[in-house]
Motif scaffolding. Sequence first.
Motif, short mmCIF file in Angstrom:
data_model
loop_
_atom_site.label_atom_id
_atom_site.label_comp_id
_atom_site.label_asym_id
_atom_site.label_seq_id
_atom_site.Cartn_x
_atom_site.Cartn_y
_atom_site.Cartn_z
N ILE A 83 0.95 -1.12 0.15
CA ILE A 83 -0.10 -0.05 -0.03
C ILE A 83 0.75 1.20 -0.16
N ASN A 84 0.59 1.89 -0.99
CA ASN A 84 1.62 3.02 -1.26
C ASN A 84 3.02 2.89 -1.24
N GLY A 85 3.54 1.95 -1.42
CA GLY A 85 4.74 1.57 -1.58
C GLY A 85 5.40 0.76 -0.25
N ARG A 86 4.38 0.63 0.75
CA ARG A 86 4.99 -0.28 2.00
C ARG A 86 4.45 -1.41 1.98
N TYR A 87 5.28 -2.47 2.26
CA TYR A 87 4.89 -3.79 2.76
C TYR A 87 4.18 -4.08 3.73
N ILE A 88 2.82 -4.18 3.71
CA ILE A 88 2.24 -4.54 5.12
C ILE A 88 1.40 -5.95 5.04
N LYS A 89 0.82 -6.34 6.17
CA LYS A 89 -0.10 -7.57 6.29
C LYS A 89 -1.56 -6.94 6.77
N SER A 90 -2.50 -7.31 5.97
CA SER A 90 -3.87 -6.77 6.34
C SER A 90 -4.70 -8.06 5.95
N PRO A 91 -5.44 -8.37 7.16
CA PRO A 91 -6.27 -9.65 7.05
C PRO A 91 -7.40 -9.41 5.98
N ILE A 92 -7.75 -8.03 5.55
CA ILE A 92 -8.66 -7.63 4.76
C ILE A 92 -8.47 -8.02 3.37
N ILE A 93 -7.20 -7.46 2.74
CA ILE A 93 -6.61 -7.91 1.58
C ILE A 93 -6.28 -9.35 1.49
N THR A 94 -5.95 -9.97 2.35
CA THR A 94 -5.52 -11.51 2.38
C THR A 94 -6.87 -11.98 2.04
N GLN A 95 -7.75 -11.83 2.98
CA GLN A 95 -9.07 -12.62 2.71
C GLN A 95 -9.64 -12.49 1.31
N ALA A 96 -9.45 -10.96 0.98
CA ALA A 96 -9.98 -10.85 -0.45
C ALA A 96 -9.37 -11.70 -1.59
N ILE A 97 -8.07 -11.80 -1.50
CA ILE A 97 -7.38 -12.23 -2.46
C ILE A 97 -7.74 -13.87 -2.55
N GLU A 98 -7.71 -14.41 -1.35
CA GLU A 98 -8.07 -15.81 -1.19
C GLU A 98 -9.68 -16.08 -1.68
N GLU A 99 -10.42 -15.30 -1.42
CA GLU A 99 -11.85 -15.49 -1.83
C GLU A 99 -12.09 -15.42 -3.32
N ALA A 100 -11.19 -14.51 -4.11
CA ALA A 100 -11.24 -14.36 -5.36
C ALA A 100 -10.73 -15.66 -6.01
N TYR A 101 -9.85 -16.49 -5.29
CA TYR A 101 -9.19 -17.77 -5.81
C TYR A 101 -10.23 -19.05 -5.40
N LYS A 102 -11.15 -18.60 -4.82
CA LYS A 102 -11.80 -19.99 -3.83
C LYS A 102 -12.12 -20.98 -4.89
N THR A 103 -12.79 -20.75 -5.98
CA THR A 103 -13.21 -21.75 -6.85
C THR A 103 -12.20 -22.03 -7.89
N PHE A 104 -11.19 -21.50 -7.81
CA PHE A 104 -9.92 -21.79 -8.92
C PHE A 104 -8.84 -22.90 -8.26
N THR A 105 -8.81 -22.62 -6.91
CA THR A 105 -7.46 -23.51 -6.24
C THR A 105 -8.02 -24.63 -5.27
N MET A 106 -7.10 -25.66 -5.07
CA MET A 106 -7.72 -26.67 -4.14
C MET A 106 -7.74 -26.04 -2.73
N VAL A 107 -8.53 -26.93 -1.93
CA VAL A 107 -8.33 -26.48 -0.35
C VAL A 107 -6.67 -26.54 0.09
N HIS A 108 -6.54 -25.58 1.04
CA HIS A 108 -5.31 -25.50 1.66
C HIS A 108 -4.07 -24.96 0.49
N LYS A 109 -4.69 -24.56 -0.33
CA LYS A 109 -3.60 -23.96 -1.54
C LYS A 109 -3.61 -22.48 -1.71
N PHE A 110 -2.66 -21.56 -1.62
CA PHE A 110 -2.66 -20.32 -1.49
C PHE A 110 -2.11 -19.62 -2.86
N PRO A 111 -2.84 -18.62 -3.42
CA PRO A 111 -2.44 -18.02 -4.63
C PRO A 111 -0.92 -17.24 -4.72
N PHE A 112 -0.47 -17.06 -5.98
CA PHE A 112 0.34 -16.12 -6.14
C PHE A 112 -0.07 -14.69 -6.24
#
Length: 647
Positions: A254-283
């Motif tokens: 965010i604005n050039g700063r590496y951060i950890k955000s539960p909101i962004i993490t959950q949003a990314i994984e939710e977008a991949y939910k039907t594309f990946t296997m269970v317990h697999k995480f996207p790039f």
Amino acid sequence: MGKIQVLDGETINKIAAGEVVERPSSVVKELVENAIDAGASAITVEIQDGGTTLIRITDNGSGMEKEDISMAFLRHSTSKIRTADDLLTIGSLGFRGEALSSIAAVSQVELLTKTPHAMTGCRYRIEGGIEKAMEDIGCPDGTTFIVRQLFYNTPARKKFLKSNMTEAGYINDLMIRLAMSHPEISFKFINNRQTKLNTSGNGKLKDILYHIYGRDVSSNLLPVDRRDMGVHVYGFIGKPLICRGNRSFENYFINGRYIKSPIITQAIEEAYKTFTMVHKFPFAALHFELDTKELDVNVHPTKMEVRISHGQELYQFICETLKNTLCGRELIPEVKPDIKPDIKPDIKPAVKQPILPAVKPAAASAASVPHPEEQPIKKTVVPKKTPEPFETRRIQAEKAIEKPVAKPILQKSAASVPEKKPEISYPEPVKKPVSKVKEYAQYELFETGLLTKEARPKHKLVGQVFDTYWIVEYDGKMFIIDQHAAHEKVLYEKLMKRFKENKPSVQMLQPPMILSLTMTESELLERHMKDFKAMGFEFESFGGKEYALRGIPSDLYGFTGKDMVTELLDTLAGASERMRTDFIADRIATMACKAAVKGNMRISTKEADALIEELLQAENPYTCPHGRPTIISMTKTELEKKFKRIV
């Protein structure tokens, strides 16, 4: 209650250092962020012994004025903000004014700096928060920080650090993220005089991803670029085939700063939910540009956490953007026929291993295969030095099973056994204590003695139902065998026995598979190399971050060596202790499960018969590695009760 008093400055600085300087990577993070804020276009980080003995950070930024140097090492002194109102519009990475004072409180710091308009530079030394020297010196424009003997005056903190290799891995991960967050800056990372990272600074994020992750990842990336709702997101996400077993591939800024955000993490994984296997995480390597008024970055001293005022709207924005990107692309994995490693015929150790039953195509029904007794007995000749292609190993196994065997394995009935038939010797299964969970089923099996050498010739293999279960009639009972659970247990016991005896059966690969590993993955592999070899993996260093995988455990059909190694390294990521026996057992159970013949897969009568033969030799043939039963039974009496033949 004791008397209240104000702490001295040295104690205050050490307490603050405990919040900011957790490990060597914390020092690197704070100093590199200061270099970025100073407008540097090239930054070099050099460490020794994991950063505990030496950290040198050099940049070509604006430098520091001589009169500002001493003040920069005081607590809460900064050039980034002036009043509390400035916290609402922070655009720099560093701003709290605690970094330099905290670092100087627990190490020996030397500073070389020069501004572009100054004739000479300045050399400044401070140790444990106490100034030692300041003098003029000739040096190039920019700033160089040299941090020596970190935690030299706080040994209790130092003893909680991990190994030098692990600490260096943390710094390498940090440098990777910094390079991705600022592709316009050239970063160079040197560990013990070896260059681990060197980016060009040409501003192209994909070039950095190629340099860091290699061709396999960079060739399977999807570009993302959307501006809406006051948010601009751009970068790359990966196709589902490059998903990993942990979140190490999820990077966002965010604005050039590496951060950890539960909101962004959950949003990314939710977008991949039907594309990946269970317990697999996207790039993901995504940059977000938000209005600074929407963010609160003053949450934690390490500045790794932020608060977002409109988190739900951002969540929906990310989900929608990534789903549209994935749905609008061709995601079918491409099979590349040019990569065809061959299997060497020699297997280490030179111990004769029984051939496991292979899976035949669905079209081959049980009825289409003649019974072993109806075929002539011939001797199977195995070629000695004929290399076989890797992808044909299943076909070769099928042909080996289809050949007439030298002895009958299964009899149609007890009455059909010839009188002068040579006696066949079968290993006696080891009786294990019966658990309470499986007490009923296992008690009947032990009483009946289905898997014994005496009972084996009297089995009557009736057939297969639901393409999964095999029915065996014996001694007035009907036994139902789960082909997947049975094959899984056979594979598991073979692999575990070889691991415990340190006699793995290795399937050699020609040519070898080349693996590109990160510094952290390389460290994990080197640390657990002995355990990997005991499982049947053969590695060879290929230079830099590349490893040649020359051998994999045999009998694991359907598994590629790269997938096995990647899964094991993902599971080990973040672990500091040695690989434990229970961990090995769990991993081997997983590999056996994935390599075993599946349910709803039709196999021939011969293959089922060979599987029963293998199961007979297992130490505990009654449950799979996960505790599910391999065999259940029903007596003739129970069946007759169901049909009301008896009351």
